[in-house]
Design a protein around this motif. Structure first.
Motif, PDB file in Angstrom:
ATOM      1  N   SER A  10       1.040  -1.130   0.180  1.00  0.00           N
ATOM      2  CA  SER A  10       0.089  -0.006  -0.095  1.00  0.00           C
ATOM      3  C   SER A  10       0.766   1.305  -0.015  1.00  0.00           C
ATOM      4  N   ALA A  11       0.282   2.185  -0.192  1.00  0.00           N
ATOM      5  CA  ALA A  11       1.000   3.520  -0.321  1.00  0.00           C
ATOM      6  C   ALA A  11       0.294   4.755   0.653  1.00  0.00           C
ATOM      7  N   CYS A  12       1.299   5.826   0.663  1.00  0.00           N
ATOM      8  CA  CYS A  12       0.835   7.079   1.384  1.00  0.00           C
ATOM      9  C   CYS A  12       0.584   8.369   0.476  1.00  0.00           C
ATOM     10  N   PRO A  13      -0.047   8.356  -0.675  1.00  0.00           N
ATOM     11  CA  PRO A  13      -0.090   9.355  -1.533  1.00  0.00           C
ATOM     12  C   PRO A  13      -0.640  10.482  -1.059  1.00  0.00           C
ATOM     13  N   VAL A  14      -0.629  11.496  -1.787  1.00  0.00           N
ATOM     14  CA  VAL A  14      -1.472  12.907  -1.615  1.00  0.00           C
ATOM     15  C   VAL A  14      -2.624  12.722  -2.384  1.00  0.00           C
TER      16      VAL A  14
END
Length: 425
Positions: free
Chosen positions: A166-170
């Motif tokens: 998973s990712a921590c995008p804007v």
């Protein structure tokens, strides 16, 4: 007088045998005690050392982004992270023995051959020997038994980067020009526009999207702040928010530009606030503000993002004036009248003291139905002049590319998305 004759009785012989047997048993007991105490200590020290080496390798691998400074950053990160661990019965000084140094870290290419080329390094290896571990009974056992005993332990750890689950995008979505990975029709270094008055994005555009799937505009601002939202995965459907009211505040804080009582100490900026527009960076497509050379006609202060980050440049480059910074970036002094102050530049300023990487961001690549298909790495170029105004970002490639400068926190094991450090040996 006849001589006295000493008779060796069975009882006397048994006492002698018992003493000899007891001495032999004592030797064995001493050996077992040595194993329990000294080898136990060696095992503990070995475990502590391995933890330190794992930390070293993971921290070093995270810096291997294919840039010219990657090995220098990896060495510094690996040594710092490794030496934060206590070794030798939790000794902060490692019992006075040598701690990790740059010489303990080496690098491998994609084919796992030794390399010192920062552009080719893909694996970080940390290897160290902890000498002269104190033992108590093993030396005595060595004297009695006549054999060598161990008093040092060694360890090795190897790490690389792999896609996260998973990712921590804007809260910004990128629509591809086509559906072909890894670049979806974009060129590394080109500028892509967020059309602030649009709802959603068309092919080849950026748009505001809520990572939690909602349509609340205030959620967009919250997700742009710190720490933001993590856990975004391929297949998630994002929400399209309504008109933006305050997203410019959170966006501009990353450039060290603040309203009212906000400050760098409260709302951390990037390591640099220097911004890029077509006015001060005259390069043609792909513009490459990240690592390119300013074309003729660019501002006299213009240098690429890597150079500005290294010098902790402010929005006003080496100054502290919001209006002067606006003049550099836009050619007028009044573009950011609703803001009050900027972070200070230089090695002792706010960007150096409070900053970290906040302008290189992960952006979801979306399908026409707003589902996450992949993740891109992008550079925030300039502050927003208003909450509904257009702003641009620079495409830095697929987030899973080995040369991607974007990193994130997460668990490795994904099929696409930003790279995170993972132990492989």
């Amino acid at each position: 007088m006849s001589p006295i004759t000493r008779i060796s009785t069975p009882a006397a012989r048994e006492r002698g045998a018992i003493i000899l047997t007891f001495a032999m048993m004592l030797l064995f007991l001493l050996g077992f005690a040595a194993i329990a105490m000294d080898l136990g200590r060696l095992f503990i020290v070995r475990t502590e050392l391995q933890t330190a080496l794992d930390s070293c390798a993971l921290a070093a691998a995270q810096e291997l982004d294919g840039q010219s400074t990657s090995i220098t950053r990896a060495l510094n990160a690996g040594v710092t992270a490794g030496n934060l661990n206590n070794v030798n019965l939790q000794s902060s000084t490692w019992d006075g023995q040598s701690k990790l140094a740059a010489g303990d870290i080496s690098f491998k290419s994609a084919s796992y051959t030794a390399t010192t080329d920062p552009l080719a390094a893909r694996y970080a290896q940390c290897q160290h020997t902890q000498p002269s571990v104190k033992t108590w009974l093993l030396p005595a056992l060595a004297v009695v038994g006549g054999f060598a005993t161990p008093n040092s332990v060694s360890g090795t750890a190897v790490a690389t980067r792999a896609s996260a689950q998973s990712a921590c995008p804007v809260p910004v979505g990128l629509r591809g020009r086509n559906s072909t990975p890894p670049d979806y029709g974009f060129t590394v270094g080109e500028w892509v526009t967020i059309y602030g008055k649009n709802i959603g994005a068309g092919p080849g555009e950026l748009g505001w999207y809520n990572l939690d799937g909602s349509t609340n505009a205030s959620e967009t601002t919250a997700e742009l702040g710190t720490p933001g939202v993590c856990g975004v995965k391929v297949g998630d459907v994002l929400g399209t928010p309504g008109a933006q009211n305050s997203v410019d505040t959170a966006w501009n804080q990353r450039f060290g530009i603040y309203k009212n009582s906000d400050s760098a100490a409260l709302s951390h900026p990037d390591l640099t606030g220097y911004a890029y527009t077509a006015y001060n960076w005259k390069n043609t497509v792909p513009q490459n503000a990240y690592s390119g050379t300013a074309a003729a006609g660019s501002a006299t202060s213009a240098e690429n993002f890597l150079a500005k980050r290294a010098s902790f440049a402010s929005f006003d480059n080496t100054g502290t004036s919001l209006t002067d910074g606006s003049n550099i970036v836009y050619g007028v002094t009044n573009k950011l009248n609703s803001f009050k102050s900027i972070a200070t530049p230089g090695s002792t300023g706010d960007h150096a003291k409070y900053g970290f990487s906040r302008r290189l961001v992960i952006v979801p690549v979306l399908t026409s139905s707003s589902a996450v298909a992949d993740f891109a790495c992008m550079l925030m170029l300039a502050p927003m002049t208003g909450p509904s105004d257009d702003v641009q970002m620079e495409y830095r490639g697929n987030a899973s590319a080995t040369s991607s400068p974007c990193t994130t926190n997460g668990i490795a094991g994904g099929s696409a998305g930003p790279l995170v450090p993972v132990l492989v040996r």
